[in-house]
Design a protein around this motif. Structure first.
Motif, PDB file in Angstrom:
ATOM      1  N   ALA A 153      -9.643 -34.317 -14.861  1.00  0.00           N
ATOM      2  CA  ALA A 153      -8.244 -34.135 -15.241  1.00  0.00           C
ATOM      3  C   ALA A 153      -7.274 -34.829 -14.278  1.00  0.00           C
ATOM      4  O   ALA A 153      -6.274 -35.404 -14.689  1.00  0.00           O
ATOM      5  CB  ALA A 153      -7.933 -32.643 -15.329  1.00  0.00           C
ATOM      6  N   THR A 154      -7.586 -34.807 -12.999  1.00  0.00           N
ATOM      7  CA  THR A 154      -6.695 -35.432 -12.012  1.00  0.00           C
ATOM      8  C   THR A 154      -6.539 -36.922 -12.299  1.00  0.00           C
ATOM      9  O   THR A 154      -5.433 -37.469 -12.204  1.00  0.00           O
ATOM     10  CB  THR A 154      -7.270 -35.273 -10.592  1.00  0.00           C
ATOM     11  OG1 THR A 154      -7.947 -34.032 -10.530  1.00  0.00           O
ATOM     12  CG2 THR A 154      -6.189 -35.343  -9.555  1.00  0.00           C
ATOM     13  N   ARG A 207      -9.538 -40.574 -22.445  1.00  0.00           N
ATOM     14  CA  ARG A 207      -9.907 -39.249 -21.940  1.00  0.00           C
ATOM     15  C   ARG A 207     -10.667 -39.449 -20.637  1.00  0.00           C
ATOM     16  O   ARG A 207     -11.742 -40.033 -20.608  1.00  0.00           O
ATOM     17  CB  ARG A 207     -10.779 -38.518 -22.963  1.00  0.00           C
ATOM     18  CG  ARG A 207     -11.326 -37.188 -22.468  1.00  0.00           C
ATOM     19  CD  ARG A 207     -11.890 -36.365 -23.596  1.00  0.00           C
ATOM     20  NE  ARG A 207     -10.851 -35.989 -24.551  1.00  0.00           N
ATOM     21  CZ  ARG A 207     -11.097 -35.617 -25.803  1.00  0.00           C
ATOM     22  NH1 ARG A 207     -12.339 -35.613 -26.255  1.00  0.00           N
ATOM     23  NH2 ARG A 207     -10.104 -35.278 -26.588  1.00  0.00           N
ATOM     24  N   GLY A 244      -6.916 -38.341 -15.192  1.00  0.00           N
ATOM     25  CA  GLY A 244      -6.153 -38.461 -16.437  1.00  0.00           C
ATOM     26  C   GLY A 244      -4.658 -38.280 -16.220  1.00  0.00           C
ATOM     27  O   GLY A 244      -3.834 -38.835 -16.952  1.00  0.00           O
ATOM     28  N   ARG A 245      -4.295 -37.518 -15.217  1.00  0.00           N
ATOM     29  CA  ARG A 245      -2.875 -37.280 -14.935  1.00  0.00           C
ATOM     30  C   ARG A 245      -2.258 -38.434 -14.174  1.00  0.00           C
ATOM     31  O   ARG A 245      -1.055 -38.644 -14.259  1.00  0.00           O
ATOM     32  CB  ARG A 245      -2.731 -36.008 -14.081  1.00  0.00           C
ATOM     33  CG  ARG A 245      -2.359 -34.774 -14.864  1.00  0.00           C
ATOM     34  CD  ARG A 245      -1.805 -33.699 -13.949  1.00  0.00           C
ATOM     35  NE  ARG A 245      -2.751 -33.286 -12.919  1.00  0.00           N
ATOM     36  CZ  ARG A 245      -3.735 -32.427 -13.124  1.00  0.00           C
ATOM     37  NH1 ARG A 245      -3.899 -31.889 -14.319  1.00  0.00           N
ATOM     38  NH2 ARG A 245      -4.542 -32.102 -12.147  1.00  0.00           N
ATOM     39  N   ARG A 266       0.659 -36.360 -22.225  1.00  0.00           N
ATOM     40  CA  ARG A 266       1.267 -35.070 -22.540  1.00  0.00           C
ATOM     41  C   ARG A 266       2.453 -34.825 -21.628  1.00  0.00           C
ATOM     42  O   ARG A 266       3.530 -34.439 -22.063  1.00  0.00           O
ATOM     43  CB  ARG A 266       0.209 -33.965 -22.383  1.00  0.00           C
ATOM     44  CG  ARG A 266       0.446 -32.776 -23.268  1.00  0.00           C
ATOM     45  CD  ARG A 266      -0.728 -31.796 -23.219  1.00  0.00           C
ATOM     46  NE  ARG A 266      -2.016 -32.429 -23.488  1.00  0.00           N
ATOM     47  CZ  ARG A 266      -3.081 -32.334 -22.681  1.00  0.00           C
ATOM     48  NH1 ARG A 266      -3.005 -31.644 -21.556  1.00  0.00           N
ATOM     49  NH2 ARG A 266      -4.215 -32.915 -23.007  1.00  0.00           N
ATOM     50  N   LEU A 267       2.272 -35.099 -20.338  1.00  0.00           N
ATOM     51  CA  LEU A 267       3.326 -34.816 -19.362  1.00  0.00           C
ATOM     52  C   LEU A 267       4.569 -35.659 -19.620  1.00  0.00           C
ATOM     53  O   LEU A 267       5.693 -35.192 -19.465  1.00  0.00           O
ATOM     54  CB  LEU A 267       2.809 -35.085 -17.940  1.00  0.00           C
ATOM     55  CG  LEU A 267       1.803 -34.051 -17.410  1.00  0.00           C
ATOM     56  CD1 LEU A 267       1.105 -34.585 -16.156  1.00  0.00           C
ATOM     57  CD2 LEU A 267       2.529 -32.742 -17.101  1.00  0.00           C
ATOM     58  N   GLU A 309     -14.545 -31.173 -16.217  1.00  0.00           N
ATOM     59  CA  GLU A 309     -13.528 -31.207 -15.172  1.00  0.00           C
ATOM     60  C   GLU A 309     -14.056 -31.933 -13.939  1.00  0.00           C
ATOM     61  O   GLU A 309     -13.348 -32.663 -13.280  1.00  0.00           O
ATOM     62  CB  GLU A 309     -13.135 -29.770 -14.779  1.00  0.00           C
ATOM     63  CG  GLU A 309     -12.207 -29.109 -15.775  1.00  0.00           C
ATOM     64  CD  GLU A 309     -10.792 -29.678 -15.677  1.00  0.00           C
ATOM     65  OE1 GLU A 309     -10.272 -29.786 -14.544  1.00  0.00           O
ATOM     66  OE2 GLU A 309     -10.217 -30.039 -16.722  1.00  0.00           O
ATOM     67  N   GLU A 338      -4.892 -38.824 -21.294  1.00  0.00           N
ATOM     68  CA  GLU A 338      -4.382 -37.780 -22.193  1.00  0.00           C
ATOM     69  C   GLU A 338      -3.389 -36.873 -21.495  1.00  0.00           C
ATOM     70  O   GLU A 338      -2.353 -36.510 -22.038  1.00  0.00           O
ATOM     71  CB  GLU A 338      -5.548 -36.891 -22.653  1.00  0.00           C
ATOM     72  CG  GLU A 338      -6.350 -37.430 -23.790  1.00  0.00           C
ATOM     73  CD  GLU A 338      -7.451 -36.427 -24.147  1.00  0.00           C
ATOM     74  OE1 GLU A 338      -7.458 -35.995 -25.313  1.00  0.00           O
ATOM     75  OE2 GLU A 338      -8.257 -36.086 -23.265  1.00  0.00           O
ATOM     76  N   GLU A 339      -3.727 -36.496 -20.274  1.00  0.00           N
ATOM     77  CA  GLU A 339      -2.910 -35.541 -19.529  1.00  0.00           C
ATOM     78  C   GLU A 339      -1.530 -36.133 -19.232  1.00  0.00           C
ATOM     79  O   GLU A 339      -0.507 -35.455 -19.400  1.00  0.00           O
ATOM     80  CB  GLU A 339      -3.613 -35.157 -18.225  1.00  0.00           C
ATOM     81  CG  GLU A 339      -4.846 -34.284 -18.415  1.00  0.00           C
ATOM     82  CD  GLU A 339      -6.121 -35.060 -18.739  1.00  0.00           C
ATOM     83  OE1 GLU A 339      -6.035 -36.299 -18.920  1.00  0.00           O
ATOM     84  OE2 GLU A 339      -7.200 -34.446 -18.816  1.00  0.00           O
ATOM     85  N   LEU A 340      -1.547 -37.417 -18.808  1.00  0.00           N
ATOM     86  CA  LEU A 340      -0.272 -38.059 -18.482  1.00  0.00           C
ATOM     87  C   LEU A 340       0.564 -38.233 -19.746  1.00  0.00           C
ATOM     88  O   LEU A 340       1.787 -38.011 -19.745  1.00  0.00           O
ATOM     89  CB  LEU A 340      -0.510 -39.421 -17.811  1.00  0.00           C
ATOM     90  CG  LEU A 340       0.757 -40.088 -17.291  1.00  0.00           C
ATOM     91  CD1 LEU A 340       1.365 -39.261 -16.156  1.00  0.00           C
ATOM     92  CD2 LEU A 340       0.483 -41.508 -16.812  1.00  0.00           C
TER      93      LEU A 340
END
Ligand SMILES: Nc1ncnc2c1ncn2[C@@H]1O[C@H](COP(=O)(O)OP(=O)(O)OP(=O)(O)O)[C@@H](O)[C@H]1O
Ligand SMILES: [Mg+2]
Lengths: 411, 231
Positions: A188-189, A184, A191-192, A151-152, A360, A147-149
């Motif tokens: 978070a790391t 998901r 996910g990025r 978004r980025l 997290e 998800e994080e990636l």
């Protein structure tokens, strides 16, 4: 013995308070052990199911890898070994490559993880975490991003992402792959940085047909951190059977942060528990000391009549012993009852910031408490021992009284 | 020197030291108590009666001289041996606080036997028997604080004789009792003395009790000033 028990009954209030002083530390520690077990189990599940497996076979690095995992050109010989070892539940081959991911005018350093989705079962987890699109499937050539990636890089399902492989031991391949799903990550790391691809796609990126970086292993009858001994045994066996150039690392080595946390948690608990125990011991000491002081005249009488000093020691210790045994057992029973009660209602759901924090950290936000017989026995036994130890000094003092002086004592 | 002496002292001295002051409580006491004798030691306050009884009972050690219990010197005994001797050979009746408050009358009476290791059934039987003899068996299951002073002292006498000691030492057993009750208690002790052939020595400064005893030993300033058989 009878004298001791009668005294306990006569000073009901004090006895009750002392009982609580013995009960609470045991109760507390049993519950905290339950909590810690839940926590460790959670971390174990998350790490082993989603990321590390129980153990991995990797190539021994022959040069500086700059953060990448050394490449195995063709791990067929290692796979052949696995088939001969009992106690292995399953394995899957994985290819982790440092890569550059670009979409439009954005790009990021990422980590492409090539897996066999159909074989991911032994490692598991990913399919359950898809929040958009489809799970990964072999032959489709797509990738699943966090998800994080997403978004980025402003990626959506159906978009294309350009990947440039950058493994120091592999040729630099370049591919364009459609994003077929978004997952998901537990952390978070991850996910990025981690992009999942099927093994074939990842191998194209490395321009190598049989390359892999890890064989991820699940070992049978390993379900919690407490089964480490079983795991160690199997890991040893694999290690011994592997040809040169391979090494085996278990999940603790692969997830050093979790290992560190586990290493801290138990000692921390024991220290806090120890402080509680010491306080409980002091209360017992105080109670028994008071009891001895109040009964100076009676003890003097008993000594005058010719009771052996050893007997007086036992009499006082019996009083403390009754408190120690009943209190500690009570603590164990109530502690276990609390845990079972909490579990009967489905564990402890965390909420708000705590839940967020746990996510997290890669942990579940519902805690399932478990009891371990050894831990309960440890807490109970240690507290009972501390209580008896605390009574030792007043007991000795009581037995050393001069009978006549003691009988003259006025309270 | 008679062979039937239960207890005999030779030049018994006791000096109490508190800080720098020294109080001589006994200054050379020689006496000999025959078996079955019912003796009182009388004297004014501070004359050394209690001190003498404590020494004879092995509750304290003399500064000088020797005590022989049934011919055996007591000075060589260790603390634990003295306790053992108190348990098996000597019965005590104190002025007050004789009984263990958390034990019933019966349990108190049987307590010495329990310390001696007598079996449960046997010690209850013996305790019951002696309580009956002393007329307090109806209180057997009461706790001591429910009894009057006189009744408590009777139970104390029962506890002292139940183990059939060589000698019963009683330090002012009647001091907290009214005259009538005190006389009754002495009569009771007398009866025990006769029926169980137990030697008794009690301390008192109540002269009215003295016509009930065989022998009076008068103490003054730690010395025997009088020793006569009155019966
Ligand atoms: N533990 C002690 N420490 C110091 N002096 C003591 C102690 N016990 C007794 N004395 C002293 O020894 C002397 C004899 O005391 P003891 O108690 O033997 O007399 P008593 O004849 O029993 O007197 P009473 O009739 O008051 O009971 C007294 O001067 C007393 O103050
Ligand atoms: Mg006195």
């Amino acid at each position: 013995m009878r004298v001791a028990l009668r005294h306990l009954v006569r000073n009901r209030r004090r006895t009750l308070l002392t009982l609580l002083a013995v009960l609470i530390p045991v109760y507390f520690l049993v519950f905290m052990f339950g909590f810690a077990n839940a926590n460790l189990q959670d971390m174990f599940e998350t790490a082993t199911r989603f990321d590390t497996g129980h153990a991995q076979i990797r190539a021994v690095a022959t040069r500086p890898m700059g953060g990448a995992i050394p490449l195995m050109r063709d791990p067929a010989d290692a796979l052949a070994v696995l088939a001969t070892i009992e106690g292995i539940e399953g394995w899957t081959v994985r290819l982790d490559l440092p890569a550059m991911a670009s979409a439009g005018d954005r790009s990021r350093a990422v980590h492409v993880r090539g897996v066999v989705p159909e074989e991911v079962a032994p490692v598991g987890g990913l399919a359950d975490r898809i929040v958009a699109g489809e799970p990964l499937a072999t032959g489709r050539g797509g990738v699943v991003v966090g998800e994080e990636l997403a978004r980025l890089l402003k990626l959506e399902v159906g978009d294309e992402v350009a990947l440039l492989g950058a493994h120091p031991e592999a040729a630099f391949g370049a591919i364009r792959a459609p994003v077929t799903g978004v997952y998901r990550a537990p952390e978070a790391t991850l996910g990025r940085t981690v992009i999942y691809a099927d093994l074939e796609t990842a191998r194209r990126l490395a321009r190598s047909e049989a390359a892999a970086t890890a064989i991820v292993i699940r070992v049978a009858s390993v379900a919690s951190p407490r089964d480490q001994a079983t795991l160690d045994r199997v890991v040893q066996e694999v290690r011994a059977a592997l040809p040169a150039g391979y090494e085996v690392q278990d999940w603790l080595e692969l997830a050093p942060l979790v290992a560190t946390y586990m290493g801290i948690l138990t000692p921390a608990l024991l220290i806090v528990g120890g402080i509680f125990f010491a306080l409980g011991g002091l209360v017992v000491l105080n109670t028994i000391y008071l009891s001895v002081l109040e009964r100076t005249r009676e003890l003097g009488l008993i000594l005058s009549l010719g009771a052996a000093r050893r007997r007086v020691v036992w009499m006082v210790l019996a009083e403390a012993g009754a408190i120690a045994v009943v209190g500690a057992a009570g603590g164990a029973v109530t502690g276990v009852a609390l845990i079972l009660g909490v579990e009967a209602f489905g564990g402890i759901p965390l909420w708000g910031a705590a839940a967020e924090f746990m996510r997290e950290m890669g942990m579940s936000s519902v805690l399932h408490l478990t009891v371990d017989r050894g831990q309960v026995a440890l807490a109970t036994g240690a507290m009972a021992a501390v209580a008896l130890l605390a009574a030792w000094w007043p007991a000795r003092r009581a037995s050393r009284l001069e009978p006549m002086e003691a009988m003259r004592y006025v309270d | 020197m008679s062979t039937s002496a239960v207890i005999r002292t030779e030049g018994l001295w006791k000096v109490y030291r508190t800080g720098v002051t020294e109080t001589p409580a006994l200054r050379g006491v020689d006496l000999e108590l025959e078996e079955r004798e019912f003796t009182a030691t009388a004297g004014p306050s501070g004359s050394g009666k209690s001190t003498l009884l404590h020494l004879l009972g092995g509750l304290d050690r003399p500064t000088g001289g020797e005590i022989y219990l049934a011919g055996q010197p007591m000075s060589g005994l260790s603390k634990d041996e003295l306790a053992r001797l108190r348990l098996t050979r000597i019965g005590f009746v104190f002025q007050a606080y004789n009984l263990i408050p958390v034990l019933t009358v019966l349990e108190n009476t049987a307590f010495v036997l329990e310390l001696q290791g007598v079996r449960w059934r046997e010690r209850l039987r013996r305790a019951r028997a002696i309580l009956a003899e002393l007329g307090v068996e109806k209180y057997a299951h009461q706790f001591p604080n429910r009894l009057s002073g006189g009744e408590q002292q009777r139970v104390a006498v029962a506890r002292a004789v139940v183990s059939e000691p060589a000698i019963v030492l009683a330090d002012e057993p009647t001091a907290n009792l009214d005259t009538k009750t005190g006389l009754d208690l002495i009569d009771l002790m007398r009866r025990m003395n006769e029926e169980h052939a137990t030697t008794f020595l009690f301390a008192t400064h109540d002269t009215r009790l003295l016509d009930r005893v065989d022998r009076v030993i008068g103490l003054e300033d730690g010395r025997v000033v009088r020793d006569e058989r009155v019966r």
